[in-house]
Write a protein that holds these residues in place. Structure first.
Motif, PDB file in Angstrom:
ATOM      1  N   UNK A  80     -11.097  23.374 -32.347  1.00  0.00           N
ATOM      2  CA  UNK A  80     -10.441  22.489 -31.359  1.00  0.00           C
ATOM      3  C   UNK A  80     -11.045  21.087 -31.328  1.00  0.00           C
ATOM      4  N   UNK A  81     -12.136  20.864 -32.047  1.00  0.00           N
ATOM      5  CA  UNK A  81     -12.723  19.521 -32.077  1.00  0.00           C
ATOM      6  C   UNK A  81     -11.930  18.615 -33.023  1.00  0.00           C
ATOM      7  N   UNK A  82     -12.031  17.292 -32.752  1.00  0.00           N
ATOM      8  CA  UNK A  82     -11.466  16.343 -33.721  1.00  0.00           C
ATOM      9  C   UNK A  82     -12.575  15.995 -34.708  1.00  0.00           C
ATOM     10  N   UNK A  83     -12.378  16.423 -35.939  1.00  0.00           N
ATOM     11  CA  UNK A  83     -13.412  16.272 -36.961  1.00  0.00           C
ATOM     12  C   UNK A  83     -12.950  15.246 -37.992  1.00  0.00           C
ATOM     13  N   UNK A  84     -13.851  14.347 -38.372  1.00  0.00           N
ATOM     14  CA  UNK A  84     -13.478  13.309 -39.340  1.00  0.00           C
ATOM     15  C   UNK A  84     -14.604  13.081 -40.334  1.00  0.00           C
ATOM     16  N   UNK A  85     -14.195  12.695 -41.525  1.00  0.00           N
ATOM     17  CA  UNK A  85     -15.135  12.366 -42.580  1.00  0.00           C
ATOM     18  C   UNK A  85     -15.299  10.842 -42.560  1.00  0.00           C
ATOM     19  N   UNK A  86     -16.560  10.393 -42.508  1.00  0.00           N
ATOM     20  CA  UNK A  86     -16.821   8.957 -42.367  1.00  0.00           C
ATOM     21  C   UNK A  86     -17.570   8.445 -43.603  1.00  0.00           C
ATOM     22  N   UNK A  87     -16.871   7.788 -44.524  1.00  0.00           N
ATOM     23  CA  UNK A  87     -17.552   7.194 -45.679  1.00  0.00           C
ATOM     24  C   UNK A  87     -18.310   5.937 -45.229  1.00  0.00           C
ATOM     25  N   UNK A  88     -19.111   5.328 -46.114  1.00  0.00           N
ATOM     26  CA  UNK A  88     -19.891   4.146 -45.716  1.00  0.00           C
ATOM     27  C   UNK A  88     -18.991   3.090 -45.055  1.00  0.00           C
ATOM     28  N   UNK A  89     -19.402   2.633 -43.888  1.00  0.00           N
ATOM     29  CA  UNK A  89     -18.555   1.686 -43.147  1.00  0.00           C
ATOM     30  C   UNK A  89     -18.763   0.269 -43.688  1.00  0.00           C
ATOM     31  N   UNK A  90     -17.771  -0.581 -43.471  1.00  0.00           N
ATOM     32  CA  UNK A  90     -17.862  -1.946 -44.005  1.00  0.00           C
ATOM     33  C   UNK A  90     -17.065  -2.928 -43.147  1.00  0.00           C
ATOM     34  N   UNK A  91     -17.124  -2.705 -41.828  1.00  0.00           N
ATOM     35  CA  UNK A  91     -16.432  -3.624 -40.932  1.00  0.00           C
ATOM     36  C   UNK A  91     -17.183  -4.941 -40.808  1.00  0.00           C
ATOM     37  N   UNK A  92     -16.575  -5.869 -40.077  1.00  0.00           N
ATOM     38  CA  UNK A  92     -17.209  -7.160 -39.846  1.00  0.00           C
ATOM     39  C   UNK A  92     -16.838  -8.171 -40.895  1.00  0.00           C
ATOM     40  N   UNK A 121     -13.952  18.312 -53.829  1.00  0.00           N
ATOM     41  CA  UNK A 121     -13.688  16.936 -54.296  1.00  0.00           C
ATOM     42  C   UNK A 121     -15.007  16.324 -54.770  1.00  0.00           C
ATOM     43  N   UNK A 122     -15.407  16.620 -56.013  1.00  0.00           N
ATOM     44  CA  UNK A 122     -16.712  16.170 -56.516  1.00  0.00           C
ATOM     45  C   UNK A 122     -16.921  14.652 -56.431  1.00  0.00           C
ATOM     46  N   UNK A 123     -15.850  13.880 -56.443  1.00  0.00           N
ATOM     47  CA  UNK A 123     -16.003  12.413 -56.374  1.00  0.00           C
ATOM     48  C   UNK A 123     -16.644  11.980 -55.056  1.00  0.00           C
ATOM     49  N   UNK A 124     -16.544  12.827 -54.038  1.00  0.00           N
ATOM     50  CA  UNK A 124     -17.177  12.488 -52.750  1.00  0.00           C
ATOM     51  C   UNK A 124     -18.693  12.394 -52.897  1.00  0.00           C
ATOM     52  N   UNK A 125     -19.231  13.146 -53.865  1.00  0.00           N
ATOM     53  CA  UNK A 125     -20.689  13.191 -54.027  1.00  0.00           C
ATOM     54  C   UNK A 125     -21.265  11.887 -54.557  1.00  0.00           C
ATOM     55  N   UNK A 126     -20.416  11.021 -55.114  1.00  0.00           N
ATOM     56  CA  UNK A 126     -20.932   9.761 -55.664  1.00  0.00           C
ATOM     57  C   UNK A 126     -20.967   8.641 -54.623  1.00  0.00           C
ATOM     58  N   UNK A 127     -20.507   8.924 -53.407  1.00  0.00           N
ATOM     59  CA  UNK A 127     -20.516   7.881 -52.364  1.00  0.00           C
ATOM     60  C   UNK A 127     -21.937   7.601 -51.871  1.00  0.00           C
ATOM     61  N   UNK A 128     -22.161   6.382 -51.369  1.00  0.00           N
ATOM     62  CA  UNK A 128     -23.496   6.005 -50.875  1.00  0.00           C
ATOM     63  C   UNK A 128     -23.941   6.889 -49.716  1.00  0.00           C
ATOM     64  N   UNK A 129     -22.996   7.297 -48.892  1.00  0.00           N
ATOM     65  CA  UNK A 129     -23.308   8.187 -47.777  1.00  0.00           C
ATOM     66  C   UNK A 129     -22.013   8.835 -47.316  1.00  0.00           C
ATOM     67  N   UNK A 130     -22.158   9.923 -46.599  1.00  0.00           N
ATOM     68  CA  UNK A 130     -20.981  10.604 -46.086  1.00  0.00           C
ATOM     69  C   UNK A 130     -21.382  11.255 -44.768  1.00  0.00           C
ATOM     70  N   UNK A 131     -20.747  10.804 -43.686  1.00  0.00           N
ATOM     71  CA  UNK A 131     -21.079  11.355 -42.372  1.00  0.00           C
ATOM     72  C   UNK A 131     -19.883  12.132 -41.846  1.00  0.00           C
ATOM     73  N   UNK A 132     -20.163  13.003 -40.893  1.00  0.00           N
ATOM     74  CA  UNK A 132     -19.099  13.733 -40.205  1.00  0.00           C
ATOM     75  C   UNK A 132     -19.119  13.287 -38.747  1.00  0.00           C
ATOM     76  N   UNK A 133     -17.936  13.011 -38.223  1.00  0.00           N
ATOM     77  CA  UNK A 133     -17.834  12.687 -36.800  1.00  0.00           C
ATOM     78  C   UNK A 133     -17.131  13.821 -36.083  1.00  0.00           C
ATOM     79  N   UNK A 134     -17.624  14.147 -34.904  1.00  0.00           N
ATOM     80  CA  UNK A 134     -16.995  15.165 -34.066  1.00  0.00           C
ATOM     81  C   UNK A 134     -16.648  14.516 -32.735  1.00  0.00           C
ATOM     82  N   UNK A 135     -15.366  14.539 -32.413  1.00  0.00           N
ATOM     83  CA  UNK A 135     -14.882  13.924 -31.169  1.00  0.00           C
ATOM     84  C   UNK A 135     -15.419  12.499 -31.001  1.00  0.00           C
TER      85      UNK A 135
END
Lengths: 136, 79
Positions: free
Chosen positions: B67-79, B40-54
């Motif tokens: 067996x781990x819960x793995x997630x892709x974390x794009x730039x966060x923007x809560x608050x 997914x080349x469009x992912x490369x244009x994001x400001x950052x991309x982190x991986x979360x494990x569990x």
């Protein structure tokens, strides 16, 4: 600690939780939906969270705050779903014996939440929408 | 290996969960990021991309297991 994600923010619930006879200060920060962003009209924000991780990361930040300041109670509550301008979307609250600790901790908690907690907002304007912070 | 997706990464991929075939041979965070960027080349244009494990942020050299819960974390923007 009162840490959770909710559909609707309840200010009274947070305040009731934070009150304590040991505390001489209760500090609440309420983040709300602004109706403009970079010159555009904002008509709505959609908030999405990775629930389990968001709670875990808020707990980390809360523990850091308890280590740095003598706090009595602490609340971090974030809303998810579609929100219109003026509506509260996040509450950060702390109580402490004296006001300096609660002011400083409150600032720390919201600043850190914005950096690390996996919650995302999409801004909807009159003509289009964007995920905030996604692109440089 | 399953990867959870949120926000803009869910929109880019059109999925809220990606199943990565075993024969892709992915066993580190770095390898996963690289594989996703190719798919997914469009992912490369994001400001950052982190991986979360569990539910914790992971580092590039961290090992991944199915067996781990793995997630892709794009730039966060809560608050």
């Amino acid at each position: 600690m009162l840490i959770k994600l909710v559909e609707h923010i309840d200010l009274n619930e947070a305040y009731a939780y934070l009150q304590s006879p040991e505390a001489g200060a209760v500090n609440l920060f309420v983040g709300t939906v602004r109706n403009h962003s970079k010159g555009k009209n904002v008509v709505r924000l959609d908030f999405e969270a990775y629930d389990a991780m968001a709670i875990r990361q808020m707990e980390h930040i809360a523990h850091d705050a308890f280590k740095q300041w003598p706090l009595v109670k602490l609340a971090m509550i974030h809303a998810v779903g579609a929100k219109e301008p003026g509506v509260p979307v996040v509450i950060i609250g702390v109580s402490s014996a004296h006001r300096d600790a609660s002011f400083e901790a409150c600032r720390f908690l919201i600043d850190e939440l914005k950096k690390t907690v996996p919650i995302w907002k999409k801004e909807f304007y009159d003509d289009n929408s964007v995920w905030v912070n996604a692109h440089p | 290996m399953k990867v959870l997706l949120f926000g803009i990464t869910r929109e880019i991929t059109g999925q809220s969960r990606i199943n990565i075939p075993e024969n892709a041979g992915i066993n580190t965070v770095k390898a996963l990021k690289s594989w996703l960027g190719q798919q997914y080349p469009a992912l490369q244009s994001l400001s950052s991309l982190a991986i979360a494990v569990d539910s914790e942020y992971a580092q590039d050299e961290d090992a991944l297991t199915p067996e781990q819960e793995i997630a892709l974390i794009p730039p966060v923007s809560g608050g």
